[in-house]
Design an enzyme around this catalytic site. Structure first.
Site, mmCIF file in Angstrom:
data_model
loop_
_atom_site.group_PDB
_atom_site.id
_atom_site.type_symbol
_atom_site.label_atom_id
_atom_site.label_comp_id
_atom_site.label_asym_id
_atom_site.label_seq_id
_atom_site.Cartn_x
_atom_site.Cartn_y
_atom_site.Cartn_z
ATOM 1 N N LYS A 243 0.827 -1.221 0.000
ATOM 2 C CA LYS A 243 0.000 0.000 0.000
ATOM 3 C C LYS A 243 0.852 1.259 0.000
ATOM 4 O O LYS A 243 2.040 1.240 0.384
ATOM 5 C CB LYS A 243 -0.972 0.022 1.188
ATOM 6 C CG LYS A 243 -0.324 0.084 2.576
ATOM 7 C CD LYS A 243 -0.050 1.481 3.099
ATOM 8 C CE LYS A 243 0.812 1.439 4.339
ATOM 9 N NZ LYS A 243 1.614 2.520 4.698
ATOM 10 N N SER B 9 2.162 -6.294 7.018
ATOM 11 C CA SER B 9 0.704 -6.295 7.205
ATOM 12 C C SER B 9 0.023 -7.026 6.053
ATOM 13 O O SER B 9 -0.964 -7.739 6.246
ATOM 14 C CB SER B 9 0.182 -4.868 7.278
ATOM 15 O OG SER B 9 0.845 -4.163 8.304
ATOM 16 N N ASP C 282 -2.250 -1.576 9.959
ATOM 17 C CA ASP C 282 -2.511 -1.620 8.516
ATOM 18 C C ASP C 282 -3.160 -2.921 8.053
ATOM 19 O O ASP C 282 -3.531 -3.047 6.885
ATOM 20 C CB ASP C 282 -1.200 -1.436 7.735
ATOM 21 C CG ASP C 282 -0.688 -0.003 7.788
ATOM 22 O OD1 ASP C 282 -1.522 0.920 7.924
ATOM 23 O OD2 ASP C 282 0.530 0.186 7.685
ATOM 24 N N GLY D 161 4.308 -4.148 3.966
ATOM 25 C CA GLY D 161 4.654 -5.498 3.518
ATOM 26 C C GLY D 161 4.285 -6.562 4.544
ATOM 27 O O GLY D 161 3.633 -7.552 4.217
ATOM 28 N N GLY E 180 7.734 0.907 4.668
ATOM 29 C CA GLY E 180 6.630 1.863 4.696
ATOM 30 C C GLY E 180 5.543 1.540 3.689
ATOM 31 O O GLY E 180 4.734 2.390 3.336
HETATM 32 O O1 C5P Z 1 0.110 -1.165 14.520
HETATM 33 P P1 C5P Z 1 1.506 -1.512 14.162
HETATM 34 O O2 C5P Z 1 2.068 -2.610 15.036
HETATM 35 O O3 C5P Z 1 1.707 -1.799 12.715
HETATM 36 O O4 C5P Z 1 2.382 -0.226 14.452
HETATM 37 C C1 C5P Z 1 3.784 -0.247 14.529
HETATM 38 C C2 C5P Z 1 4.236 0.872 15.424
HETATM 39 O O5 C5P Z 1 3.943 2.122 14.807
HETATM 40 C C3 C5P Z 1 3.536 0.915 16.755
HETATM 41 O O6 C5P Z 1 4.236 0.176 17.706
HETATM 42 C C4 C5P Z 1 3.520 2.376 17.101
HETATM 43 O O7 C5P Z 1 4.765 2.717 17.666
HETATM 44 C C5 C5P Z 1 3.458 3.046 15.762
HETATM 45 N N1 C5P Z 1 2.101 3.494 15.370
HETATM 46 C C6 C5P Z 1 1.553 4.584 16.013
HETATM 47 N N2 C5P Z 1 0.318 5.029 15.656
HETATM 48 C C7 C5P Z 1 -0.385 4.418 14.677
HETATM 49 C C8 C5P Z 1 0.164 3.300 14.005
HETATM 50 C C9 C5P Z 1 1.420 2.867 14.388
HETATM 51 O O8 C5P Z 1 2.177 5.171 16.905
HETATM 52 N N3 C5P Z 1 -1.593 4.882 14.328
#
Ligand code: C5P
Length: 338
Positions: free
Chosen positions: A15, A148, A181, A146, A143
């Site tokens: 994405k 997800s 994601d 991948g 970024g």
């Molecule tokens: O949700 P995910 O595990 O993919 O997010 C990875 C990291 O990115 C989280 O641990 C957090 O530090 C940060 N993040 C965030 N706010 C979001 C999405 C991700 O702070 N909305």
């Protein structure tokens, strides 16, 4: 991978965030976002199959335990099975469906694509196990979601392979527990996401957009970029209207001007060279250029496919890998694994 039982394959796109505004940091540490997500034609492929002697409980519904092993090319720099989102998705799905007290295989990293059963960590135990064989094209920690996307692919593949019969809504709940994601990657297309990024609304997008996807040699962990945002940035009020309008009327020039990503300043503070590279994409003729999500992949939007290839040629020397891609790119596609 040669499965002894049933097998399936899922092709899943990465994405891009066409718009990403950070409204602030929430009490749980996550950041409150308004973002427009769109799938792009870089695809990972996940093959899932049950391996082991026939007639010994191939179907997980008839067992309470089954090893889940993740196989991928060791050169791809993926996290080990315990941290890998595709493997974690398998365990979360098995538990949510109540069919499996799944365990993760300890090994499962292979240097080649041809999976050799005799080389597996469980070789010779004779127990049936589920093998996930992952072929990567989406940059790792780049970024572009991948990991997800791989988690979404595993949910779609194993919901079918294991006969879990989870509904879309139930799958989405499991997806949100795996990462911000993952719910979007489960549906694909184009969406407006809010909150952590898991509340989704469909967005109308006409036509196809052409991109130059410029990958850096190094990874940039998402959490590190958000921490840099905490240190250097302030909440923004910018709205996605111009992006949504450009998608509706299929206007690449307007989209190029409207692209926006609040994480750029944070990522550029960690990697100043990315800002220089972004400028180089504009100088090479891009309609717009920006960091993809939390980076370090950079994206250039081009007028059409010819322009995309021209820009790609001009900037190829600056990046580890440069590919031309289109968006939107649908969602996960399930097929027979054979
Ligand atoms: O949700 P995910 O595990 O993919 O997010 C990875 C990291 O990115 C989280 O641990 C957090 O530090 C940060 N993040 C965030 N706010 C979001 C999405 C991700 O702070 N909305």
């Amino acid at each position: 991978m040669t499965a002894d039982g049933p097998s399936v394959a899922v092709r899943v796109p990465g994405k891009v965030n066409l718009f990403l505004a950070v409204r602030g940091r929430m009490a749980d540490g996550y950041h409150d976002l308004v973002t427009v997500l769109q799938t792009v034609s870089l695809f990972d492929e996940l093959h899932a199959g049950v391996v082991g002697p026939p007639g010994r409980g191939h179907h997980p519904a008839g067992r309470r335990r089954m090893r889940v092993e993740l196989w991928h090319d060791a050169k791809e720099g993926l996290p080990p099975a315990g941290d890998n989102l595709a493997a974690r998705a398998a365990v979360a799905l098995g538990r949510a469906a109540g069919i499996l007290e799944a365990e993760l295989g300890s090994g499962g990293v292979t240097g080649g694509r041809d999976w050799d059963r005799s080389a597996g960590p469980d070789a010779g135990t004779g127990e049936p196990r589920t093998v996930l064989d992952l072929r990567k094209r989406i940059p790792v920690a780049g970024g572009m979601a991948g990991g997800s996307a791989d988690a979404a692919a595993a949910l779609v593949a194993l919901n079918e392979l294991w006969g879990c019969d989870l509904t879309r809504d139930e799958l989405r709940t499991v997806a949100a527990s795996l990462g911000s994601d993952v719910p979007f990657c489960l549906v694909g297309g184009t969406a407006l996401a809010t909150g952590r990024g898991t509340a989704l609304a469909r967005v109308l997008c006409r036509g196809t957009f052409h991109w130059v996807v410029c990958q850096a040699a190094d990874q940039l962990p998402t959490a590190q970029v958000y921490r840099a945002w905490d240190r250097h940035c302030r909440p923004s009020e910018v709205e996605p209207d111009a992006v949504l309008q450009a998608l509706r009327v299929q206007d690449p020039v307007a989209l190029g001007a409207a692209l926006h990503n609040d994480l750029e300043a944070a990522a550029f503070s960690l990697r100043p060279e990315l800002e220089v590279d972004r400028k180089a994409l504009l100088d090479a003729g891009a309609l717009g250029a920006m960091l993809s999500g939390s980076g370090p992949t950079l994206l250039a939007l081009a007028e059409d496919a010819v322009a995309a290839h021209r820009i790609a040629e001009r900037v190829a020397g600056r990046f580890a890998r440069v590919v031309v891609a289109q968006s939107p790119a649908g969602g996960p596609e399930l097929s027979d694994g054979r």
